[in-house]
Design a protein around this motif. Structure first.
Motif, PDB file in Angstrom:
ATOM      1  N   LYS A 140      29.741  32.629  47.819  1.00 21.01           N
ATOM      2  CA  LYS A 140      31.195  32.481  47.900  1.00 21.01           C
ATOM      3  C   LYS A 140      31.940  33.472  46.999  1.00 21.01           C
ATOM      4  CE  LYS A 140      31.162  27.573  49.162  1.00 21.01           C
ATOM      5  NZ  LYS A 140      31.651  26.215  48.810  1.00 21.01           N
ATOM      6  N   ALA A 141      31.195  34.313  46.310  1.00 22.95           N
ATOM      7  CA  ALA A 141      31.803  35.161  45.284  1.00 22.95           C
ATOM      8  C   ALA A 141      32.847  36.109  45.855  1.00 22.95           C
ATOM      9  CB  ALA A 141      30.718  35.945  44.543  1.00 22.95           C
ATOM     10  N   LEU A 142      32.570  36.755  46.977  1.00 27.18           N
ATOM     11  CA  LEU A 142      33.497  37.743  47.516  1.00 27.18           C
ATOM     12  C   LEU A 142      34.794  37.119  48.027  1.00 27.18           C
ATOM     13  CD1 LEU A 142      31.093  40.217  49.345  1.00 27.18           C
ATOM     14  CD2 LEU A 142      31.957  40.291  46.990  1.00 27.18           C
ATOM     15  N   GLN A 143      34.807  35.798  48.225  1.00 25.73           N
ATOM     16  CA  GLN A 143      36.042  35.116  48.617  1.00 25.73           C
ATOM     17  C   GLN A 143      37.073  35.114  47.490  1.00 25.73           C
ATOM     18  OE1 GLN A 143      35.088  31.164  50.091  1.00 25.73           O
ATOM     19  NE2 GLN A 143      33.329  31.927  51.259  1.00 25.73           N
ATOM     20  N   HIS A 144      36.639  35.403  46.280  1.00 28.18           N
ATOM     21  CA  HIS A 144      37.535  35.415  45.124  1.00 28.18           C
ATOM     22  C   HIS A 144      38.126  36.794  44.850  1.00 28.18           C
ATOM     23  CE1 HIS A 144      36.699  31.285  43.652  1.00 28.18           C
ATOM     24  NE2 HIS A 144      35.617  31.451  44.397  1.00 28.18           N
ATOM     25  N   VAL A 145      37.770  37.780  45.665  1.00 25.70           N
ATOM     26  CA  VAL A 145      38.225  39.150  45.458  1.00 25.70           C
ATOM     27  C   VAL A 145      39.538  39.393  46.200  1.00 25.70           C
ATOM     28  CG1 VAL A 145      37.674  41.577  45.827  1.00 25.70           C
ATOM     29  CG2 VAL A 145      35.868  39.987  45.126  1.00 25.70           C
ATOM     30  N   ALA A 146      40.555  39.852  45.468  1.00 27.39           N
ATOM     31  CA  ALA A 146      41.804  40.272  46.107  1.00 27.39           C
ATOM     32  C   ALA A 146      41.648  41.649  46.722  1.00 27.39           C
ATOM     33  CB  ALA A 146      42.946  40.292  45.093  1.00 27.39           C
ATOM     34  N   GLY A 147      40.913  42.516  46.042  1.00 23.09           N
ATOM     35  CA  GLY A 147      40.724  43.865  46.547  1.00 23.09           C
ATOM     36  C   GLY A 147      40.025  44.729  45.520  1.00 23.09           C
ATOM     37  N   TYR A 148      39.977  46.004  45.833  1.00 20.68           N
ATOM     38  CA  TYR A 148      39.244  46.973  45.026  1.00 20.68           C
ATOM     39  C   TYR A 148      40.142  48.155  44.697  1.00 20.68           C
ATOM     40  CZ  TYR A 148      35.375  44.222  46.850  1.00 20.68           C
ATOM     41  OH  TYR A 148      34.533  43.176  47.188  1.00 20.68           O
ATOM     42  N   THR A 149      39.852  48.808  43.580  1.00 20.82           N
ATOM     43  CA  THR A 149      40.626  49.972  43.181  1.00 20.82           C
ATOM     44  C   THR A 149      39.738  50.940  42.413  1.00 20.82           C
ATOM     45  OG1 THR A 149      42.763  50.635  42.247  1.00 20.82           O
ATOM     46  CG2 THR A 149      41.483  49.012  40.990  1.00 20.82           C
ATOM     47  N   VAL A 150      40.338  52.032  41.978  1.00 16.52           N
ATOM     48  CA  VAL A 150      39.619  53.100  41.274  1.00 16.52           C
ATOM     49  C   VAL A 150      39.997  53.055  39.794  1.00 16.52           C
ATOM     50  CG1 VAL A 150      39.057  55.560  41.292  1.00 16.52           C
ATOM     51  CG2 VAL A 150      40.006  54.488  43.355  1.00 16.52           C
TER      52      VAL A 150
END
Length: 280
Positions: A140-150
């Protein structure tokens, strides 16, 4: 969806913004962190809001999340970097922290501290947390991700190695660029795996790798950190750097005032920062 934090009102204020083509639509939140903290429906609110627009090319980008509750970083998370630093492969994630005073925008100057000549680059994928979580299982971990950045975990090497703890070399004022945008997970491979990452200094490539080579991937890392402490919306996780840092070269190479550091992550964006000498 791509979200940024931009400076408005002659730089005295900031606002969250959604990219739409070559424009940024200003949102009724002071920054991306405030948007993420507004509730679990933040994505719908960001997608539907309309407001003043400004050209992407003219925007002054602030740090993506200017004041996160936590900035948690991983060291020794790519095999190439572990080897060049002469360290054994860790059995568990190597964690350290930063403070928000170290954060700068995607095109801001990196301030080289007057107390050191050993300023080094570290290109990294950063994870932005979107939903609160504690004891999060891997599935379920990736369900807590809003997004990705640099980001680039620019490091003052001699201060990093003054003690066994990394902190003092990792959180100097105005040294950590982050941005230009948060890219939501639907636009990227799961866990942002398989993305090319690179770093150049004055046009010379210093780092070139792929996020598939992470020792502890995004899901592993969220599970591990959430065992220790509750992750909150807007928290930043810096996932570690690949091989090619200046301190790992023979002879060692470090950044100098006037040099341009460019950090690129496939599908997410680019940081472009000039080094300036900080003053006492």
């Amino acid at each position: 969806m791509r979200l940024s934090t931009v400076r408005i009102a002659d730089g005295t204020q900031t606002a969250a913004a959604r990219q739409k083509g070559d424009e940024l639509v200003l949102l009724p939140f002071s920054d991306v962190g405030a948007l993420l903290s507004a509730g679990d429906n933040w994505q719908e609110r960001a997608a539907s809001a309309d407001g003043e627009r400004l050209p992407v090319a003219e925007a002054s980008l602030a740090p993506l999340v200017p004041h996160p509750n936590k900035i948690i970083c991983l060291g020794l998370n790519y095999a190439g970097h572990i080897k060049e630093m002469g360290r054994p492969t860790p059995a568990h994630p190597t964690l350290f922290a930063k403070y928000d005073g170290s954060l700068i925008g995607a095109h801001d100057h990196i301030h080289m501290p007057p107390v050191s000549e050993d300023l080094d680059w570290e290109a990294e994928l950063a994870v932005v947390i979107g939903h609160r979580g504690r004891h999060v299982p891997r599935e379920k971990a990736l369900q807590h991700v809003a997004g990705y950045t640099v980001t680039n975990d620019v490091t003052v090497r001699d201060w990093q190695h003054r003690t066994r703890e990394f902190l003092s070399g990792k959180t100097f004022e105005a040294t950590t660029p982050i941005g230009p945008s948060l890219v939501t997970p639907d636009e990227l491979p799961p866990g942002a795996s398989g993305l090319d990452i690179s770093c150049s200094v004055d046009g010379h490539t210093m780092q070139k790798s792929n996020t598939a080579d992470l020792l502890f991937d995004v899901a592993d890392t969220i599970t591990y950190i959430s065992t220790i402490i509750t992750l909150l919306p807007g928290d930043l996780i810096l996932t570690g750097t690949p091989g090619g840092v200046g301190a790992g070269r023979d002879p060692k190479v470090f950044l100098r005032p006037g040099q341009e550091l460019v950090t690129t992550l496939e599908g997410i964006g680019e940081l472009r920062n000039t080094v300036v000498k900080d003053q006492l």
